[in-house]
Each structure stands twice: as structure tokens, then as C-alpha cells.
Design a protein around this motif. Structure first.
Motif, PDB file in Angstrom:
ATOM      1  N   ALA A  68      -1.881   7.415  -3.319  1.00 44.77           N
ATOM      2  CA  ALA A  68      -1.557   6.148  -3.676  1.00 44.77           C
ATOM      3  C   ALA A  68      -0.803   5.663  -4.836  1.00 44.77           C
ATOM      4  O   ALA A  68       0.445   4.981  -4.450  1.00 44.77           O
ATOM      5  CB  ALA A  68      -2.841   4.898  -3.615  1.00 44.77           C
ATOM      6  N   PHE A  69      -0.758   6.302  -5.722  1.00 47.08           N
ATOM      7  CA  PHE A  69       0.012   6.305  -6.834  1.00 47.08           C
ATOM      8  C   PHE A  69       1.241   7.004  -6.440  1.00 47.08           C
ATOM      9  O   PHE A  69       2.413   6.173  -6.825  1.00 47.08           O
ATOM     10  CB  PHE A  69      -0.593   7.197  -8.123  1.00 47.08           C
ATOM     11  CG  PHE A  69      -0.933   6.763  -9.372  1.00 47.08           C
ATOM     12  CD1 PHE A  69       0.047   5.922  -9.967  1.00 47.08           C
ATOM     13  CD2 PHE A  69      -1.982   7.053 -10.180  1.00 47.08           C
ATOM     14  CE1 PHE A  69       0.357   5.451 -11.286  1.00 47.08           C
ATOM     15  CE2 PHE A  69      -2.189   6.372 -11.192  1.00 47.08           C
ATOM     16  CZ  PHE A  69      -0.919   5.578 -11.855  1.00 47.08           C
TER      17      PHE A  69
ATOM     18  N   SER C 159     -12.615   8.976  -5.382  1.00 47.94           N
ATOM     19  CA  SER C 159     -11.421   9.270  -5.245  1.00 47.94           C
ATOM     20  C   SER C 159     -10.661  10.043  -4.532  1.00 47.94           C
ATOM     21  O   SER C 159      -9.594  10.043  -3.944  1.00 47.94           O
ATOM     22  CB  SER C 159     -10.695   9.226  -6.894  1.00 47.94           C
ATOM     23  OG  SER C 159      -9.480   9.329  -6.970  1.00 47.94           O
ATOM     24  N   THR C 160     -11.293  11.516  -4.238  1.00 48.44           N
ATOM     25  CA  THR C 160     -10.638  12.581  -3.587  1.00 48.44           C
ATOM     26  C   THR C 160     -10.919  12.565  -2.062  1.00 48.44           C
ATOM     27  O   THR C 160     -10.131  12.907  -1.431  1.00 48.44           O
ATOM     28  CB  THR C 160     -11.182  13.837  -4.256  1.00 48.44           C
ATOM     29  OG1 THR C 160     -11.078  13.729  -5.769  1.00 48.44           O
ATOM     30  CG2 THR C 160     -10.252  15.029  -3.762  1.00 48.44           C
ATOM     31  N   ALA C 161     -11.807  11.602  -1.597  1.00 45.28           N
ATOM     32  CA  ALA C 161     -12.388  11.749  -0.268  1.00 45.28           C
ATOM     33  C   ALA C 161     -11.103  11.000   0.358  1.00 45.28           C
ATOM     34  O   ALA C 161     -10.952  11.033   1.856  1.00 45.28           O
ATOM     35  CB  ALA C 161     -13.448  10.842  -0.107  1.00 45.28           C
ATOM     36  N   THR C 162     -10.147  10.308  -0.224  1.00 53.31           N
ATOM     37  CA  THR C 162      -9.005   9.695   0.525  1.00 53.31           C
ATOM     38  C   THR C 162      -8.214  10.829   1.103  1.00 53.31           C
ATOM     39  O   THR C 162      -7.391  10.384   2.243  1.00 53.31           O
ATOM     40  CB  THR C 162      -8.053   9.101  -0.630  1.00 53.31           C
ATOM     41  OG1 THR C 162      -7.805   9.838  -1.502  1.00 53.31           O
ATOM     42  CG2 THR C 162      -8.753   7.805  -1.256  1.00 53.31           C
ATOM     43  N   ILE C 163      -8.279  12.257   0.573  1.00 51.87           N
ATOM     44  CA  ILE C 163      -7.310  12.979   1.368  1.00 51.87           C
ATOM     45  C   ILE C 163      -7.774  13.467   2.673  1.00 51.87           C
ATOM     46  O   ILE C 163      -7.020  14.029   3.447  1.00 51.87           O
ATOM     47  CB  ILE C 163      -7.235  14.461   0.583  1.00 51.87           C
ATOM     48  CG1 ILE C 163      -8.714  14.960  -0.028  1.00 51.87           C
ATOM     49  CG2 ILE C 163      -6.421  14.067  -0.680  1.00 51.87           C
ATOM     50  CD1 ILE C 163      -8.511  16.304  -0.446  1.00 51.87           C
ATOM     51  N   TYR C 175      -5.752   3.894   5.068  1.00 49.17           N
ATOM     52  CA  TYR C 175      -4.808   2.939   4.872  1.00 49.17           C
ATOM     53  C   TYR C 175      -3.566   3.641   3.960  1.00 49.17           C
ATOM     54  O   TYR C 175      -2.705   3.174   4.150  1.00 49.17           O
ATOM     55  CB  TYR C 175      -5.318   1.745   3.798  1.00 49.17           C
ATOM     56  CG  TYR C 175      -6.558   1.245   4.894  1.00 49.17           C
ATOM     57  CD1 TYR C 175      -6.073   0.417   6.241  1.00 49.17           C
ATOM     58  CD2 TYR C 175      -7.930   1.130   4.329  1.00 49.17           C
ATOM     59  CE1 TYR C 175      -7.205  -0.084   6.941  1.00 49.17           C
ATOM     60  CE2 TYR C 175      -8.884   0.377   4.942  1.00 49.17           C
ATOM     61  CZ  TYR C 175      -8.531  -0.269   6.432  1.00 49.17           C
ATOM     62  OH  TYR C 175      -9.307  -0.664   7.061  1.00 49.17           O
ATOM     63  N   ILE C 176      -3.894   4.475   3.347  1.00 45.22           N
ATOM     64  CA  ILE C 176      -3.057   4.933   2.197  1.00 45.22           C
ATOM     65  C   ILE C 176      -1.927   5.853   2.948  1.00 45.22           C
ATOM     66  O   ILE C 176      -0.840   5.885   2.715  1.00 45.22           O
ATOM     67  CB  ILE C 176      -3.705   5.723   1.234  1.00 45.22           C
ATOM     68  CG1 ILE C 176      -4.465   4.884   0.466  1.00 45.22           C
ATOM     69  CG2 ILE C 176      -2.472   6.551   0.101  1.00 45.22           C
ATOM     70  CD1 ILE C 176      -5.602   5.677  -0.798  1.00 45.22           C
ATOM     71  N   VAL C 177      -2.542   6.900   3.646  1.00 43.22           N
ATOM     72  CA  VAL C 177      -1.775   7.768   4.415  1.00 43.22           C
ATOM     73  C   VAL C 177      -1.012   6.941   5.699  1.00 43.22           C
ATOM     74  O   VAL C 177       0.352   6.970   5.660  1.00 43.22           O
ATOM     75  CB  VAL C 177      -2.589   8.942   5.141  1.00 43.22           C
ATOM     76  CG1 VAL C 177      -1.755   9.733   6.110  1.00 43.22           C
ATOM     77  CG2 VAL C 177      -3.174   9.739   3.907  1.00 43.22           C
ATOM     78  N   ASP C 178      -1.602   6.163   6.405  1.00 46.53           N
ATOM     79  CA  ASP C 178      -1.062   5.125   7.176  1.00 46.53           C
ATOM     80  C   ASP C 178       0.179   4.375   6.487  1.00 46.53           C
ATOM     81  O   ASP C 178       1.248   4.451   7.221  1.00 46.53           O
ATOM     82  CB  ASP C 178      -2.063   4.454   8.017  1.00 46.53           C
ATOM     83  CG  ASP C 178      -2.696   5.068   8.894  1.00 46.53           C
ATOM     84  OD1 ASP C 178      -2.599   6.406   9.117  1.00 46.53           O
ATOM     85  OD2 ASP C 178      -3.899   4.550   9.713  1.00 46.53           O
ATOM     86  N   LYS C 187      -0.763  -1.873   3.055  1.00 48.01           N
ATOM     87  CA  LYS C 187      -1.958  -0.997   3.324  1.00 48.01           C
ATOM     88  C   LYS C 187      -2.134   0.085   2.131  1.00 48.01           C
ATOM     89  O   LYS C 187      -3.366   0.226   1.821  1.00 48.01           O
ATOM     90  CB  LYS C 187      -1.596  -0.269   4.670  1.00 48.01           C
ATOM     91  CG  LYS C 187      -1.988  -0.869   5.917  1.00 48.01           C
ATOM     92  CD  LYS C 187      -1.772  -0.111   6.891  1.00 48.01           C
ATOM     93  CE  LYS C 187      -2.072  -0.615   8.367  1.00 48.01           C
ATOM     94  NZ  LYS C 187      -2.180   0.248   9.391  1.00 48.01           N
ATOM     95  N   VAL C 188      -0.950   0.589   1.382  1.00 48.55           N
ATOM     96  CA  VAL C 188      -1.454   1.538   0.501  1.00 48.55           C
ATOM     97  C   VAL C 188      -2.205   0.749  -0.659  1.00 48.55           C
ATOM     98  O   VAL C 188      -3.206   1.358  -1.112  1.00 48.55           O
ATOM     99  CB  VAL C 188      -0.012   1.962   0.348  1.00 48.55           C
ATOM    100  CG1 VAL C 188      -0.408   3.053  -1.115  1.00 48.55           C
ATOM    101  CG2 VAL C 188       0.641   2.911   1.030  1.00 48.55           C
ATOM    102  N   VAL C 189      -1.509  -0.172  -1.149  1.00 45.75           N
ATOM    103  CA  VAL C 189      -2.203  -0.640  -2.112  1.00 45.75           C
ATOM    104  C   VAL C 189      -3.474  -1.287  -2.136  1.00 45.75           C
ATOM    105  O   VAL C 189      -4.361  -1.173  -2.814  1.00 45.75           O
ATOM    106  CB  VAL C 189      -1.233  -2.140  -2.848  1.00 45.75           C
ATOM    107  CG1 VAL C 189      -1.936  -2.775  -3.717  1.00 45.75           C
ATOM    108  CG2 VAL C 189       0.373  -1.355  -3.152  1.00 45.75           C
ATOM    109  N   GLY C 190      -3.592  -2.091  -0.816  1.00 45.23           N
ATOM    110  CA  GLY C 190      -4.819  -2.329  -0.415  1.00 45.23           C
ATOM    111  C   GLY C 190      -5.883  -1.201  -0.349  1.00 45.23           C
ATOM    112  O   GLY C 190      -7.144  -1.548  -0.788  1.00 45.23           O
ATOM    113  N   GLY C 191      -5.601  -0.258  -0.013  1.00 45.98           N
ATOM    114  CA  GLY C 191      -6.593   1.053   0.183  1.00 45.98           C
ATOM    115  C   GLY C 191      -6.847   1.303  -1.130  1.00 45.98           C
ATOM    116  O   GLY C 191      -7.925   1.804  -1.284  1.00 45.98           O
TER     117      GLY C 191
END
Lengths: 234, 318, 221
Positions: A68-69, C159-163, C175-178, C187-191
Motif C-alpha cells: 500500500a505504501f 500487516s503481511t497477510a495482505t500479500i 483492496y490494495i492489489v486490486d 481502494k488502496v488507501v481504504g485497504g
């Protein structure tokens, strides 16, 4: 072209080139983080009230996922190495500030008083007494920051081939060549272990008054009270 | 006192050594910039004068096409650097606009659908005109090649059998089955008109759910093969379609329109000589050739750059 | 700062609140992955840490294992395992557990090892069995530190589970990858905001557990 070291042409680097790039993208941010952390930590030592809010802010920053960063930074710094390095510098800062603060604070009052009595001014006392005594704690922080930095660079592959060795991961998927992913993981891990070992070595060199590396533990029954190890992974 | 002074001195020396070591490390790292690349990554955002930056999206065919066009430029003595695997069109278009990338292999109809989701796509020429009208003023589209590679909704063999879908079935025939099916595609497929939105508005298809995979790459192929998804966005030049007996559904409403390989170009960055070189490549590149070259990269695992140069040589373009 | 506008836009869009891609669903997935990974890592790290800490043996071996585990890049491992094994929950669990074991293991070991020896010797002198010494004397004293190890591990996992989203699983990383591929910063900032909030909630949970579980006599500060 299926060899372990056959790097796809779209990465535009040799294997060694990727390693160099990876080290640069991972270690420059740690260095930057250290240079920022030293004065910030000193401020936190000087003004005690500053430490809790700084600790809170850094904990929140650390919880922001690296990807995200990266994505948010693209708008400002483009799809460049800098976009990868800025978040890594922030993470390093976050790990190093508490490490340095705890390290500097662990210097006993008597030692400081002795230094003052010898006519040391605050600056000289900081550089020649507090900092050297804090070296083990700082290096412990540096080890965590370095290893995680080396690991996180790989995520940069998602923002357009900015992940150095991590780019091999994207290509492993794209061309369905698992050996590239194996190469990436192993090489990254070896780099992390080597850098970690170098830092341990640096500590041994810098702290000649400490027993070399091995922390020998007295037998049961004569255990001494030790200060709680700091929670460096925070 | 002397001993204290001595140990204090030795400590200073050690601190000094640390500083020296850190400085040396910094210098080493700064100089450690991967010797074999010509472009400075920190200055890489703006294309250097006289150098053409060829970009590619994050799938194998895009890299291959970028290599083909880029090497054709090199053969004409033009300086070329590559910026590969950037991401999706949503990202690359921005980089084209600000001049970070000069040439990008595009697909004309897909680009039009991005610029104007409502546009009808009747013929390849009309599509190109429509794209040029919508493009940023600094950009232009060169001549399209006959080679076509569309997005498509493709179902796996098991799903085709279950719902009696054949190669003559259309997307409209999927209406009954869609609510039971998970569809996969790149993350951007979820919000594109040539994606879930168009499938809903044009064909009335509403799937059970969407699974974000990659741009027609191995994740998508694997997910479809293993029935993690029953339908997916697969490129029509994908060699796995034949291999895994996938069924491509027909698109009578032309939702996925035309998708001829067409270079998108930043006007300031490319000389007429460069334009001619790219046009010459496009003229010789047809769907059959593209399929063969894709198979060399994706099935035979040859390096795209090698495949590109070999084909350019055989076609007399380099 | 337009980041706040993104956050606002993301959370006020009603489309983000229901369905398979809604916030509740993605949050649930994220908590699911994180809790499972933490439980697995604790199941490995706690017993080993307690026993080695109690006996005081194997510290160097532990440090070595922890260093090696930390050196493995989570993202790379994830991609590699997915290429080899295909999709599923397991490919996500392996890197997350490897990420979380070192902090749990090392702090548990240190926590038990550094317990004040006098009560331990007293207990031994009273003829207490070694396992009772561990659980009734050492564990209560070591608990605050053990919890701090679990806490660091939990924060890193969250934090890492996002990957996981990169290999097409769910969770808040979706949300971040999409958002990256759709060029949708909302989406990125919301996620990212949701992940940070989840991390803070995790901190709060550990604080509460610490208040409840740690005996008042041991509480530090």
C-alpha cells in the motif's frame, strides 16, 4: 533457457546485477533510517514525554502494509527505486528508534556521572560514552531492520520490475518457471543471513569489552537478574 | 587515570572505525548499481532525449511484443531502453501520457474500451479513428497489425460439458449457468467495461463471484484447469486453450471488440524513421505468427528477447 | 492531504459494504488468515520456547533457527509455494507461520530464561516437580514478555497477510492489489487504513489480555 541462473531478458540485469541492485535497494534505506533515527532517538531520550507519542506513531506506520505504501508513493516518486526505498527507510526508522532509545537509556547513571566528572560535555559524553554502550542494542535493531528490508524489497516487483531479486518471482509466474522463484527465495535468504552475520561481526569489533558473541549462561541456581530484552521486532 | 584515558581513546577509535565502516558501506552501495544497465533508475522517469523507451504490461505476450518492436527500432540504429512488466493499462497509460514511456504495444479495441467504455466497435479502422480522437494530444496510434489477441470469456472442459457449451456457443448461452460459476480474471477485469461490467450490461451475466488472478497468465490458466474458477478471461492467443480443451465463448455483441496489436506512441519521442520501422513490423505480424511466437515463450520457455530477434531476422526486419 | 478524502470516499461507498468483495467479508477473511497463522505459530513457538527457556539449553540453536526463518522472504516464499502447490490456504499459512515463529520463540525463550532464579530455586528446594516449576513459577513471571512476543508476531502477521491477495486469495490485501491494477487509490488507501486499524485493535486485544492474565504482582510499570 530454463537454467537456474538464466535470468529473463526483460529484467535487464544479470544475476550479479540483481544482487547488487537488491543490496542497494535494501541497505541504503536502513542507512537512511539509522541517520534519521539517531537524532530522533536522542530527542526522545532528552524529552521523555516525546517517546510515547513517537512510539505510537511508529507502530501505526509499521502496520501499514508495504505494498500500500508503494502504491500511494507512485504518484509522487513514480515507478522507481525511490518508491521502494522510502517505505523501507520508514520501517527501519520504526525499528531503530526504540532500539536506540532503550540502548541509550540503559547506560547507568553512575557511568554518566563519571563521564561528567571527567569533564565530558554533553556532546562528547553522548558520542564517547552513551553511544558506544548502546552499540549492542543499536546493532540488534539494525539486524532486524536489515533482514526485513532485504525481504521486503521483493514486493517492489508489483510496481513494475522494482523488486530486484523479487522481479524473478513475477517472471517465474509469467513464464511458469518455478526455478526462478526458488532462485529468488534462496538468494534473498542468503543475502539476509550474510548481512546479519556481518552486523554480528561489527558488534564484536565495536564492543571489545563484551564476551565474543556467545552469551554464556551461568548454570541453574546462579542465574543473575538480567534486564528484559527489548521487544525489537515491534 | 591513564588507563581510563587510554580506554576512552580506544573507544573513540572504535566509534571512528564504525563511522568509517558505515561510510565505506554507503559508498560501496551507491556505487553498486548493477553494472549492466544503461539507464539510471532514479532519473528514469523522463525519457532521455534521443532514447526511445519501450514499455510492456505485466503479461508474457506484452513483453514479447515490446521486444519485437524495440529490437526493430534498434536495428534501425535508434537507441532503445526497455521498461518491462509495468502493470495494467490503467498504469501504463499514465506513464505514456507523461512521457516516461515512448512506445507501448497496445491492442486497439481494448485501448478504446479503456478510453471510452461506451464506444461501439464496428471495424478495426473505425476503432483506430475513435481511439485517436480520444487519445491524449501527445499520443498517437500507429498502423495496426493483422495480429489479433482478444480478451475472451473461456470455460474449462468440465464446465463446458456440464452446461453443454461448445465452440459455437455464445456468451448469451451462459446466462443460465452464470450464477453458479466463479469467474476469474486480472484484478482490473473486475471494474473494466471489457470485463464484469460489460458482461453484465451487454449480456446480462451475473456470476456467483469474481476471483482476481493475473492478466491471462499462469495463475489464470492454473485456476481454470483446476476448476478453482469455471470461467476466466483468457487471451485468444493463449496456447493453453488447445492444450487444456478450454472452450472460448463467442462474443456476437462485440463486447471484447477488436484487439489488433497496435503500437501506442508518444509523438515527441519517435522520429519518422522509428515510425516506419514499427509500421514495417506491424505489417508482417499476423495472428498465426503471434500464436507461434507465444507458444515458443510460454510452452517452450524460450526467452522473449531471443524469440523476438529470431523472428525479426527471419522476417527480414533486422 | 488527499489521503483523507480517499479514506472518506472508500468508506462512504455503499458498494464496499456487502457481497463477496465487501468490507465485512474481506475483514473476516483477513482475521481468519491472521488468527489461524498466529495459532499455528504459537503452537510451534510457545512449547519449544518454554522448554528451552526452562532448561536453558539450545539458546544458540534457537537463535540460529530464528535468524534463518527471519531471513526467508515472506513474499517470495508465498509466490514460490503457490507456483509449486497451487492455490489454497496452506500456501498462505506457511510464510505467515515462518514469519511469526521467530519473535514468539525468541521472546518466550528469553522470558523464561531470565526469570529471577531465587523463587525458582525456592520452588525446587520445596520439591516441586520441574513441570510445575515451569507452569506455576516461571510462566506467570515470564507472561508479560511472552505476550509481547505474541503481540509483535500478531502485528506482523496482520500487516503481511495482505500479500495473500497477490496470489488471488481474499483478505484486506485484495483492496490494495486490486487498487494497484485498477489504478484506484481509494481502494488502496481504504485497504491500508483497514489493515492499520486491525493492527491497532490487535494491540488493544493484547493489552486487555495482559490486564486479565498477568498477575498483579508481576505487572511491570
Amino acid at each position: 533457457m530454463n537454467g537456474f541462473f538464466d535470468i529473463p531478458s526483460d529484467l535487464q540485469h544479470s544475476y550479479q546485477g540483481l544482487i547488487g541492485l537488491h543490496l542497494r535497494e535494501a541497505l541504503l534505506p536502513v542507512l537512511a533510517g539509522l541517520l534519521l533515527a539517531l537524532p530522533l532517538a536522542q530527542l526522545c531520550v532528552r524529552f521523555r514525554w516525546l517517546y510515547p507519542p513517537v512510539l505510537g506513531a511508529t507502530t501505526i506506520l509499521y502496520a501499514v502494509p508495504s505494498l500500500a505504501f508503494f502504491v500511494v508513493l507512485i504518484d509522487y516518486t513514480g515507478q522507481t527505486e525511490l518508491t521502494v526505498m522510502i517505505p523501507l527507510a520508514v520501517y527501519s526508522l520504526v525499528v531503530l528508534v526504540p532500539a536506540i532509545v532503550d540502548g541509550v537509556r540503559s547506560v547507568p547513571q553512575e557511568t554518566l556521572a563519571a563521564a561528567t566528572a571527567m569533564g565530558f560535555g554533553p556532546v562528547r559524553r553522548y558520542l564517547q560514552v552513551q553511544l558506544p554502550i548502546a552499540v549492542p542494542a543499536i546493532i540488534a535493531g539494525l539486524r532486524v531492520a536489515t533482514v526485513s528490508s532485504i525481504s521486503l524489497v521483493s514486493v517492489g516487483t508489483l510496481i513494475g520490475n522494482q523488486g530486484a531479486l523479487g522481479n524473478l518471482l513475477a517472471d517465474a509466474q509469467k513464464y511458469d518457471r518455478p526455478e526462478l522463484a526458488v532462485n529468488s527465495v534462496i538468494t534473498t535468504a542468503v543475502l539476509a543471513i550474510l548481512c546479519d552475520a556481518l552486523l554480528v561481526l561489527l558488534r564484536v569489533v565495536l564492543t571489545p569489552w563484551m564476551p565474543n558473541g556467545t552469551r554464556r549462561r551461568p548454570k541453574t541456581g546462579v542465574r543473575q537478574r538480567r534486564p528484559a530484552p527489548q521487544d525489537v521486532t515491534r | 587515570m591513564t588507563s581510563t584515558a587510554k580506554s576512552s581513546w580506544s573507544r573513540t577509535r572504535h566509534t571512528g572505525a564504525a563511522v568509517a565502516a558505515l561510510t565505506a558501506a554507503a559508498a560501496l552501495l551507491a556505487g553498486c548499481s548493477s553494472g549492466d544497465t544503461s539507464d539510471d533508475p532514479l532519473a528514469g522517469e523522463k525519457a532521455k532525449a534521443g532514447t526511445v523507451v519501450v514499455g510492456s504490461n505485466n503479461f508474457a505476450e506484452s513483453t514479447l511484443l515490446a521486444d519485437i518492436y524495440g529490437e526493430a527500432l534498434k536495428a534501425k540504429g535508434i537507441k532503445v531502453t526497455y521498461k518491462h512488466n509495468i502493470g495494467s493499462r490503467e498504469t501504463t497509460y499514465g506513464l505514456m501520457k507523461n512521457g516516461s514511456v515512448t512506445v507501448l504495444p497496445e491492442y486497439n479495441g481494448s485501448l478504446l474500451a479503456y478510453l471510452d467504455p461506451k464506444a461501439e466497435q464496428k471495424s478495426a479502422e473505425a476503432v483506430n479513428e475513435a481511439v485517436k480522437a480520444k487519445l491524449d494530444k501527445k499520443l498517437t496510434l500507429l498502423k495496426s497489425s493483422p495480429a489479433e489477441d482478444k480478451d475472451s470469456v473461456t470455460v474449462n472442459a468440465a464446465t463446458a460439458k456440464k452446461y453443454k457449451l461448445t465452440s459455437s456457443s455464445t456468451l448469451a448461452d451462459l446466462k443460465e449457468a452464470a450464477p453458479d460459476l466463479v469467474i476469474g480474471g486480472s484484478p482490473e477485469f473486475q471494474t473494466r467495461h471489457q470485463g464484469l461490467e460489460g458482461l453484465k450490461s451487454v449480456y446480462g451475466l451475473e456470476f456467483k463471484s469474481f476471483k482476481a488472478l493475473d492478466a491471462g497468465g499462469p495463475l489464470t490458466q492454473a485456476a481454470l484447469t483446476r476448476n478453482t474458477v469455471q470461467a476466466a478471461d483468457i487471451f485468444t492467443t493463449d496456447p493453453t486453450i488447445v492444450k487444456e480443451k478450454f472452450v472460448v465463448l463467442k462474443d456476437p455483441e462485440n463486447l471484447f471488440g477488436f484487439a489488433n496489436v497496435t503500437p501506442l506512441v508518444h509523438k515527441d519521442g519517435l522520429s519518422q524513421k522509428g515510425v516506419d520501422a514499427l509500421d514495417a513490423v506491424s505489417a508482417k505480424l499476423d495472428t498465426k505468427t503471434l500464436l507461434e511466437l507465444d507458444a515458443q515463450v510460454q510452452l517452450e520457455k524460450k526467452d522473449p528477447l531471443d524469440v523476438a530477434t529470431a523472428w525479426l531476422k527471419s522476417a527480414g526486419l533486422a | 492531504m488527499n489521503v483523507l478524502n480517499f479514506v472518506n470516499a472508500f468508506f462512504s461507498d455503499s458498494a464496499h459494504w456487502h457481497g463477496y468483495d465487501g468490507i465485512p467479508q474481506r475483514l473476516l477473511e483477513h482475521v481468519h488468515y491472521s488468527a489461524l497463522a498466529l495459532a499455528l505459530a504459537a503452537a510451534i513457538g510457545l512449547p519449544v520456547g518454554l522448554i528451552t527457556g526452562h532448561t536453558g539449553r539450545g539458546g544458540n540453536a534457537l537463535a540460529f533457527i530464528a535468524t534463518a526463518a527471519r531471513a526467508l522472504p515472506s513474499f517470495g516464499l508465498l509466490v514460490l509455494i503457490v507456483i509449486v502447490m497451487g492455490f489454497g490456504l496452506l500456501p498462505v499459512m506457511i510464510p505467515l507461520v515462518i514469519l511469526a515463529v521467530p519473535p514468539i520463540l525468541v521472546t518466550t525463550y528469553e522470558a523464561v530464561r531470565t526469570v529471577d532464579p531465587s523463587p525458582v530455586d525456592a520452588a525446587r528446594g520445596m520439591g516441586m516437580h520441574e513441570s510445575r516449576i515451569l507452569f506455576q513459577v516461571e510462566l506467570p513471571v515470564a507472561l508479560p514478555l511472552i505476550l509481547s512476543g505474541l503481540r509483535s508476531a500478531a502485528i506482523q502477521i496482520v500487516s503481511t497477510a495482505t500479500i495473500a491477495a497477490y496470489v488471488s486469495l481474499g483478505g484486506l490485501g485484495r483492496y490494495i492489489v486490486d487498487g494497484l491494477y485498477q489504478r484506484n487509490y481509494e481502494k488502496v488507501v481504504g485497504g491500508a487504513t483497514l489493515v492499520a486499524v486491525l493492527a491497532l485493535v490487535t494491540l488493544a486485544v493484547f493489552w486487555a489480555v495482559g490486564r486479565l492474565a498477568v498477575s498483579p504482582g508481576v505487572r511491570r510499570r
